[in-house]
Scaffold this active site. Structure first.
Site, mmCIF file in Angstrom:
data_model
loop_
_atom_site.group_PDB
_atom_site.id
_atom_site.type_symbol
_atom_site.label_atom_id
_atom_site.label_comp_id
_atom_site.label_asym_id
_atom_site.label_seq_id
_atom_site.Cartn_x
_atom_site.Cartn_y
_atom_site.Cartn_z
ATOM 1 N N ASP A 29 0.867 -1.117 -0.022
ATOM 2 C CA ASP A 29 -0.159 0.019 0.103
ATOM 3 C C ASP A 29 1.052 1.203 -0.008
ATOM 4 O OD1 ASP A 29 -3.158 0.594 1.086
ATOM 5 O OD2 ASP A 29 -1.448 2.405 1.160
ATOM 6 N N ILE A 30 0.600 2.320 -0.787
ATOM 7 C CA ILE A 30 1.529 3.510 -0.899
ATOM 8 C C ILE A 30 1.308 4.356 0.234
ATOM 9 C CG2 ILE A 30 -0.469 5.100 -1.929
ATOM 10 C CD1 ILE A 30 1.665 5.598 -4.001
ATOM 11 N N ASN A 83 -12.963 -3.259 2.507
ATOM 12 C CA ASN A 83 -13.752 -2.124 2.646
ATOM 13 C C ASN A 83 -14.784 -2.150 1.536
ATOM 14 O OD1 ASN A 83 -12.532 -1.046 5.055
ATOM 15 N ND2 ASN A 83 -11.152 -0.022 3.875
ATOM 16 N N GLY A 89 -15.039 3.578 3.677
ATOM 17 C CA GLY A 89 -13.806 3.696 3.600
ATOM 18 C C GLY A 89 -13.152 3.032 2.254
ATOM 19 N N GLN A 90 -14.282 2.684 1.211
ATOM 20 C CA GLN A 90 -13.538 2.232 0.031
ATOM 21 C C GLN A 90 -13.429 3.385 -0.722
ATOM 22 O OE1 GLN A 90 -16.103 -0.505 -2.250
ATOM 23 N NE2 GLN A 90 -14.270 -1.144 -3.509
ATOM 24 N N SER A 91 -12.291 3.679 -1.402
ATOM 25 C CA SER A 91 -11.517 4.245 -2.160
ATOM 26 C C SER A 91 -11.115 4.211 -3.657
ATOM 27 C CB SER A 91 -10.638 5.391 -1.491
ATOM 28 O OG SER A 91 -9.498 4.620 -1.436
ATOM 29 N N HIS A 96 -10.089 -5.522 -3.159
ATOM 30 C CA HIS A 96 -8.797 -5.700 -2.628
ATOM 31 C C HIS A 96 -8.711 -6.169 -1.286
ATOM 32 C CE1 HIS A 96 -9.849 -1.417 -2.333
ATOM 33 N NE2 HIS A 96 -9.095 -1.431 -1.263
ATOM 34 N N HIS A 98 -6.963 -5.864 2.103
ATOM 35 C CA HIS A 98 -6.015 -5.346 2.915
ATOM 36 C C HIS A 98 -5.290 -6.418 4.009
ATOM 37 C CE1 HIS A 98 -6.991 -0.717 2.422
ATOM 38 N NE2 HIS A 98 -8.116 -1.334 1.972
#
Ligand code: 5GP
Ligand code: ZN
Length: 110
Positions: A29-30, A83, A89-91, A96, A98
């Protein structure tokens, strides 16, 4: 399709890839929220965990990827989060998992 994670899967946007197999890709994750924060995505575009669940092969691939990442990193304890929906909180609307580890991740948070 204008999807960030499809572009990462296609190699059009760089990512720190940890591992992959035919159906899944794992990358860091960035903006990590824990000392270990890896995303595991299906290579096929599916918008969220609901769509992922409608494709058993892709769903199994993502869970296999989670397990492979845990083994590769030697994780004995980790939390896996999906999410779903912006209010949760899904952006990024490409499913995916986490994989979070390296700090206290007991649930519910104390
Ligand atoms: P969500 O908020 O949808 O559950 O998770 C999306 C995750 O993708 C976030 O944790 C965010 O930090 C991560 N992310 C967003 N853009 C990028 C990117 O360009 N590269 C990587 N590796 N992760 C990203
Ligand atoms: Zn996608």
């Amino acid at each position: 399709m204008d999807c960030l994670f499809c572009k990462i899967v296609a190699g059009e946007i760089p990512a720190a890839v940890l591992a992959q197999d035919t159906g899944w890709l794992a990358f860091e994750d960035i903006d990590p929220k824990a000392p270990v924060h890896v995303l595991v995505v299906p290579k096929r575009h599916l918008a969220d965990v609901g769509e992922l669940g409608s494709d058993p092969q892709a769903a199994a691939a993502v869970l296999a990827g989670v397990g492979a990442v845990a083994r590769q990193l030697g994780l004995t304890a980790y939390r896996t989060v999906f999410n779903t929906g912006a209010e949760a909180g899904q952006s990024v609307f490409h499913a995916h998992a986490h994989v979070l580890s390296g700090r206290n991740l007991t649930w519910p948070p104390g």
